[in-house]
Motif scaffolding. Structure first.
Motif, PDB file in Angstrom:
ATOM      1  N   GLY A  62      39.265  62.545  31.611  1.00 18.32           N
ATOM      2  CA  GLY A  62      38.044  62.952  32.294  1.00 18.32           C
ATOM      3  C   GLY A  62      37.927  64.465  32.301  1.00 18.32           C
ATOM      4  N   ASP A  63      37.154  64.986  33.228  1.00 20.62           N
ATOM      5  CA  ASP A  63      36.981  66.435  33.324  1.00 20.62           C
ATOM      6  C   ASP A  63      38.282  67.114  33.751  1.00 20.62           C
ATOM      7  OD1 ASP A  63      34.395  66.037  32.651  1.00 20.62           O
ATOM      8  OD2 ASP A  63      33.542  66.604  34.576  1.00 20.62           O
ATOM      9  N   ILE A  64      38.550  68.254  33.139  1.00 22.21           N
ATOM     10  CA  ILE A  64      39.671  69.106  33.516  1.00 22.21           C
ATOM     11  C   ILE A  64      39.073  70.402  34.057  1.00 22.21           C
ATOM     12  CG2 ILE A  64      41.707  70.361  32.720  1.00 22.21           C
ATOM     13  CD1 ILE A  64      41.909  68.265  30.446  1.00 22.21           C
ATOM     14  N   VAL A  65      39.211  70.642  35.348  1.00 22.83           N
ATOM     15  CA  VAL A  65      38.617  71.810  35.996  1.00 22.83           C
ATOM     16  C   VAL A  65      39.730  72.792  36.343  1.00 22.83           C
ATOM     17  CG1 VAL A  65      37.177  72.649  37.873  1.00 22.83           C
ATOM     18  CG2 VAL A  65      36.768  70.367  36.915  1.00 22.83           C
ATOM     19  N   VAL A 118      35.958  67.270  22.102  1.00 25.85           N
ATOM     20  CA  VAL A 118      36.252  67.819  23.422  1.00 25.85           C
ATOM     21  C   VAL A 118      35.267  68.948  23.679  1.00 25.85           C
ATOM     22  CG1 VAL A 118      37.928  69.075  24.828  1.00 25.85           C
ATOM     23  CG2 VAL A 118      38.689  67.184  23.384  1.00 25.85           C
ATOM     24  N   LEU A 119      34.692  68.989  24.862  1.00 27.66           N
ATOM     25  CA  LEU A 119      33.780  70.053  25.259  1.00 27.66           C
ATOM     26  C   LEU A 119      34.543  71.072  26.105  1.00 27.66           C
ATOM     27  CD1 LEU A 119      30.763  67.807  26.361  1.00 27.66           C
ATOM     28  CD2 LEU A 119      31.206  68.785  24.099  1.00 27.66           C
ATOM     29  N   ALA A 160      32.463  62.797  26.633  1.00 29.27           N
ATOM     30  CA  ALA A 160      33.639  63.431  26.042  1.00 29.27           C
ATOM     31  C   ALA A 160      34.360  64.201  27.134  1.00 29.27           C
ATOM     32  CB  ALA A 160      33.224  64.372  24.905  1.00 29.27           C
ATOM     33  N   PRO A 161      35.671  64.392  26.984  1.00 31.61           N
ATOM     34  CA  PRO A 161      36.401  65.205  27.966  1.00 31.61           C
ATOM     35  C   PRO A 161      35.821  66.612  28.037  1.00 31.61           C
ATOM     36  CG  PRO A 161      37.916  64.066  26.484  1.00 31.61           C
ATOM     37  CD  PRO A 161      36.546  63.883  25.913  1.00 31.61           C
TER      38      PRO A 161
END
Length: 345
Positions: free
Chosen positions: A312-315, A140-141, A151-152
């Protein structure tokens, strides 16, 4: 219409527990009380949740450890992020191991990506090589990201946050605004510069005077000395720095030379680390939800270790925090609009 496949968060919501507890029931049920285990198992049955067994079978053994790769552990920005990670991982029976990617060599760091060393990685350093992190353990990044790795990503919208910071300075009446960048080529540095430039261009103002930095306290001090070396009539009346640590160094240098903040220059930071509300003057800044970043990154990784498909991306949202370091300029110089690119020292 195709129904969305149930996720681990759906099971957690129905069972009234955290996603970490669901992951623990799936991966290490003996450490969970019988009542909690029954609640989770019933929620799994009701939701129809199914593990991704193919992904889970890639794991030959478990170490009980998760490694966080952090650039520069001396930077206080990471403290709350790591605390958020540790809280979630401990609840799932995992230990958090921390490695400083600025101190350790590439080969030593990549050894942590071996299944024999860790069950997963949370990477906070966008400068690491993508190739060495692929096809090993779940990754995870967080905060920064590495091009070439699927990666997420748990992050904020750095460009939008920078625009908010600069728009506040413009709203106070500043027309000549400087920006102190982070390290060259860093994804956060570039995004925050882009947001700065967009905010100024949207108001028809000149591009920022850009000073180099590297997110550190000392680079902020050096930027302060560069600002002081400019003729008084050419100095930006407000400076937005890409980290709070740099803002602290900048203010210290300016004050040491007998000038005052915000009388002689308004200063805006980025991060909202603990120190800045206790400074004189207290620092206006952009608050990152640091603990939430750490918690969400750990929850995402646990789901992947448990066999869940990557998110996916978590913003996450940011917040403009106004304190005493920003104020209207004493005088607002008339600046002619021009087409030149950002000035750099």
């Amino acid at each position: 219409m195709q129904h969305q496949r149930p996720k681990i968060v759906d099971v957690a919501r129905l069972a009234g527990v955290s996603t970490a507890t669901v992951s623990r029931v799936l991966s290490n049920p003996d450490v969970v009380s019988a009542e909690t285990r029954r609640s989770v198992e019933e929620a799994i049955r009701q939701t129809g949740y199914r593990l991704n067994h193919a992904a889970r079978n890639l794991r030959h053994r478990r170490t009980g450890g998760v490694v966080a790769l952090v650039p520069n552990l001396s930077n206080p920005f990471f403290s709350q992020i790591l605390a958020g990670m540790a809280a979630v991982l401990a609840g799932a029976g995992y230990n958090l191991l921390i490695a400083d990617s600025c101190v350790m060599g590439g080969e030593a760091l990549l050894a942590y990506a071996e299944p024999s060393r860790a069950d997963g990685l949370i990477v906070l350093d966008g400068s690491l090589p993508a190739e060495g992190l692929r096809r090993r353990v779940p990754v995870v990044l967080a905060c920064e990201w590495i091009p070439g790795i699927e990666a997420p990503r748990v992050k904020i919208d750095n460009r939008a946050a920078a625009r908010v910071a600069v728009e506040h300075l413009i709203g106070l009446g500043h027309r000549r605004i400087g920006h102190v960048m982070g390290p060259p080529g860093n994804v956060l540095s570039e995004a925050r510069l882009a947001g700065t430039e967009q905010a100024l261009a949207a108001r028809g103002l000149p591009p920022p005077l850009v000073l180099p930095g590297d997110f550190s306290l000392d680079s902020g001090r050096v930027a302060g000395a560069a600002w002081l070396a400019l003729p008084a009539e050419q100095r930006p009346t407000a400076v937005f720095l890409a980290s709070d640590a740099m803002a602290c160094g900048f203010i210290g240098e300016v004050q040491h030379r007998g000038l005052a903040v915000p009388r002689d220059v308004s200063v805006m930071g980025f991060d909202d680390i603990e120190l800045v509300s206790h400074m004189t003057p207290a620092l206006s800044t952009i608050r990152q939800p640091r603990e939430a970043i750490g918690r969400r990154a750990a929850e995402c990784l646990l789901a992947m270790i448990g066999g869940e498909a990557p998110e996916g991306d978590i913003v996450l949202p940011t917040e403009l925090v106004l304190r005493a370091s920003t104020a209207p300029p004493v005088t607002t110089p008339a600046i002619k609009s021009h087409e030149a690119g950002p000035a750099r020292l």
